[in-house]
Design a protein around this motif. Structure first.
Motif, short mmCIF file in Angstrom:
data_model
loop_
_atom_site.label_atom_id
_atom_site.label_comp_id
_atom_site.label_asym_id
_atom_site.label_seq_id
_atom_site.Cartn_x
_atom_site.Cartn_y
_atom_site.Cartn_z
N GLN A 151 -68.64 -11.98 11.11
CA GLN A 151 -67.23 -11.80 10.78
C GLN A 151 -66.57 -13.13 10.51
N THR A 152 -65.46 -13.09 9.80
CA THR A 152 -64.59 -14.24 9.64
C THR A 152 -63.20 -13.84 10.11
N THR A 153 -62.48 -14.76 10.73
CA THR A 153 -61.15 -14.43 11.23
C THR A 153 -60.14 -14.43 10.10
N GLN A 154 -58.92 -14.01 10.40
CA GLN A 154 -57.88 -13.91 9.38
C GLN A 154 -57.55 -15.27 8.78
N ALA A 155 -57.49 -16.32 9.61
CA ALA A 155 -57.18 -17.66 9.08
C ALA A 155 -58.36 -18.24 8.33
N GLU A 156 -59.58 -17.98 8.83
CA GLU A 156 -60.77 -18.49 8.15
C GLU A 156 -60.90 -17.88 6.75
N ALA A 157 -60.44 -16.63 6.59
CA ALA A 157 -60.46 -16.00 5.27
C ALA A 157 -59.57 -16.78 4.31
N GLY A 158 -58.50 -17.40 4.84
CA GLY A 158 -57.62 -18.21 4.01
C GLY A 158 -58.28 -19.47 3.52
N VAL A 159 -59.29 -19.96 4.25
CA VAL A 159 -60.04 -21.12 3.80
C VAL A 159 -60.96 -20.73 2.65
N VAL A 160 -61.51 -19.49 2.70
CA VAL A 160 -62.34 -18.97 1.61
C VAL A 160 -61.51 -18.92 0.32
N LEU B 238 -56.55 -14.78 0.47
CA LEU B 238 -57.27 -13.89 1.40
C LEU B 238 -56.80 -14.10 2.83
N GLN B 239 -55.95 -15.10 3.05
CA GLN B 239 -55.47 -15.36 4.40
C GLN B 239 -54.75 -14.14 4.96
N GLY B 240 -55.10 -13.77 6.17
CA GLY B 240 -54.54 -12.58 6.80
C GLY B 240 -55.48 -11.40 6.77
N ALA B 241 -56.62 -11.54 6.06
CA ALA B 241 -57.63 -10.46 6.03
C ALA B 241 -58.79 -10.84 6.94
N LYS B 242 -59.22 -9.91 7.76
CA LYS B 242 -60.42 -10.12 8.57
C LYS B 242 -61.59 -9.49 7.83
N LEU B 243 -62.62 -10.30 7.59
CA LEU B 243 -63.74 -9.87 6.76
C LEU B 243 -65.02 -9.76 7.57
N GLU B 244 -65.90 -8.84 7.17
CA GLU B 244 -67.23 -8.78 7.76
C GLU B 244 -68.22 -8.23 6.73
N ASN B 245 -69.49 -8.54 6.93
CA ASN B 245 -70.51 -8.04 6.02
C ASN B 245 -70.57 -6.52 6.05
N SER B 246 -70.64 -5.91 4.89
CA SER B 246 -70.73 -4.46 4.79
C SER B 246 -72.11 -4.01 5.25
N SER B 247 -72.21 -2.77 5.73
CA SER B 247 -73.49 -2.23 6.20
C SER B 247 -74.48 -2.09 5.04
N LEU C 212 -54.71 -6.08 -0.94
CA LEU C 212 -55.84 -5.65 -0.13
C LEU C 212 -55.38 -4.77 1.01
N ILE C 213 -56.19 -3.76 1.35
CA ILE C 213 -55.89 -2.89 2.48
C ILE C 213 -57.15 -2.72 3.32
N LYS C 214 -56.95 -2.29 4.54
CA LYS C 214 -58.07 -2.06 5.45
C LYS C 214 -59.04 -1.02 4.86
N GLY C 215 -60.32 -1.35 4.90
CA GLY C 215 -61.33 -0.44 4.37
C GLY C 215 -61.84 -0.80 3.00
N ASP C 216 -61.10 -1.67 2.28
CA ASP C 216 -61.59 -2.14 0.98
C ASP C 216 -62.92 -2.87 1.15
N VAL C 217 -63.77 -2.76 0.14
CA VAL C 217 -65.04 -3.49 0.13
C VAL C 217 -65.09 -4.35 -1.12
N ILE C 218 -65.18 -5.67 -0.92
CA ILE C 218 -65.31 -6.59 -2.05
C ILE C 218 -66.76 -6.57 -2.51
N VAL C 219 -66.98 -6.17 -3.77
CA VAL C 219 -68.35 -6.06 -4.28
C VAL C 219 -68.62 -7.03 -5.43
N GLY C 220 -67.56 -7.71 -5.91
CA GLY C 220 -67.78 -8.64 -7.01
C GLY C 220 -66.62 -9.59 -7.20
#
Length: 451
Positions: free
Chosen positions: A362-371, A375-384, A404-412
């Protein structure tokens, strides 16, 4: 219209900001009546130039849904959401830890969301700072400035601290200018306060106030023992209960940010709780401190090391721990792949095991902002399966403003497939300007533009 940020004009609290330290270079009496006079001034004259003022400004972006009644009144072409932008300014403190490279440590909450960061040195220089990386869960941020003739603080081994050791806090409270206060270490390993996600604080009664955040807590040798971060303030001011992030914890995080550009959080793979007197009595042991292990994740670092359910972890790399929260904070701020020795009690016997920490998915909400800033404010994790799942989106954050909303999956990204967090970061590093996120939402695909 965006105004140029200036420390000298940042009279946010109704007073002009000055950077002259409280300790002057005036002659200090060495003796009174033949007896030497103890003074912190010689140590502080060498230490205070390493503590800086941090001024920030930025814009908070928030979205509010327009009620259907208003949309009906203004017609069907009326916007569904209203975007609001609110400018902000703030002041804090920072500590130079590497004079050659210009690295400065401060608190993440001091610079969070800032578009511009300005550093004020004790000699009057003002310099713009570059954000190198952050860790919101421990509230640490690393900045960099391009300057010569800097003074850096040497970091002490904070694990050697004891309750009663003298401590000196240096910072920029209330925008008054550099200020020094003194006290003692009141407690070690404070956690469960709800201040940060990862808590392992040094508690001190050295006066810490608003604006001290990110400043230095030093010992009598002028060595950094902690980064001041929070206070208990029922009435809004200092009451003698302040908290600092230990220097060893800061050191672990900073080294990861410098090496990787981010924190690669170590994972042990256990769930647990603090050891209580009832548990200790039930297991027939005389210790009152440690982390009781309730669950061990299959194929985790703990599982591979032989840690079992019912074990009580009492030390990390030979240093005693007080609670499961302290264990969690120590492990999480060590990098993945780190070899760690755990002392534990099993069936009344003391044992030692060695584990190689795994890597968080996982990445935290602030770490997503570094990506990517949007994206800052989104908590990300690898999809199954494949892609990166949006686990959470903070209200009013840049990620929410991006759609972006909860449940979205970034695929590209544009025309490049994204398989996991690693590939997402890699692709975005090579992109300049606007990028198109390909999102899978429920059973549909759509593109969101990040600017």
């Amino acid at each position: 219209m965006k105004t140029k940020l200036s420390l000298l004009s940042a009279a946010l609290l109704g007073a002009t900001l000055t950077l002259a330290p409280v300790v002057s270079n005036a002659a200090i009496p060495l003796a009174v009546g033949g007896d030497p006079v103890p003074s912190l001034a010689p140590m502080l004259q060498k230490t205070t130039p390493a503590v800086v003022a941090v001024a920030v400004q930025g814009t908070h972006v928030s979205k509010q849904k327009v009620p259907d009644a208003f949309r009906y009144f203004f017609g069907q072409n009326a916007p569904r959401e209203q975007v609001q932008e609110r400018p902000f300014k703030g002041l804090g403190s920072g500590v130079i830890i590497d004079a050659k490279e210009g690295y400065i440590v401060t608190n993440n909450h001091v610079i969070a969301g800032a578009d511009e960061i300005l550093i004020g040195l004790s000699d009057g220089r003002e310099l713009e700072a570059k954000l190198i990386g952050t860790d919101a869960e421990s509230d640490i941020a690393l900045l960099q400035i391009d300057a010569k003739n800097l003074t850096a603080l040497k970091r002490a081994d904070s694990d050697d601290l004891q309750v009663g050791d003298f401590a000196v806090a240096i910072g920029n409270p209330f925008g008054l200018g550099q200020t020094v206060t003194s006290g003692i270490v009141s407690a070690m390993g404070r956690s469960g306060l709800g201040i940060e996600m990862l808590e392992n604080f040094i508690q001190t009664d050295a006066a810490i106030n608003s604006g001290n955040s990110g400043g230095a807590l030093v010992n009598l040798n002028g060595e950094l023992i902690g980064i001041n971060t929070a206070i208990v303030a029922p009435g809004g001011g200092n009451v003698g209960i302040g908290f600092a992030i230990p220097a060893n914890m800061v050191n672990n995080l900073v080294n990861q940010i410098i090496e990787h550009g981010e924190v690669r959080r170590g994972v042990l793979g256990v769930l647990g709780q603090d050891l209580t007197s009832e548990l200790a009595k039930g297991f027939g042991i005389d210790t009152q401190h440690g982390g009781f292990i309730n669950e061990v994740m299959p194929d985790s670092a703990a599982d591979k090391a032989g840690i079992k359910v019912g074990d009580i972890i009492v030390s990390v790399n030979g240093r005693k721990i007080k609670s499961f929260q302290e264990l969690r904070a120590k492990v999480a701020t060590m990098g993945s792949g780190t070899e760690v020795e755990f002392g534990l009690i099993r069936d009344g016997d003391k044992e030692t095991v060695t584990a190689i920490l795994g890597e968080s998915t996982q990445t935290t909400q602030a770490e997503a902002g570094v990506v990517h800033p949007m994206l800052q404010g989104a908590k990300l994790e690898n999809s199954s399966r494949s892609g990166v799942t949006i686990v959470e989106v903070a209200q009013g954050s840049p990620a929410a403003a991006s759609g972006l909303i909860k449940g979205d999956v970034i695929v590209g990204i544009n025309r490049t497939q994204v398989k996991n967090l690693k590939s997402l970061k890699s692709v975005l590093e090579d992109q300049k300007g606007s990028v198109a996120l390909k999102i899978k939402r429920d059973n549909t695909n759509l593109y969101l533009i990040l600017r």
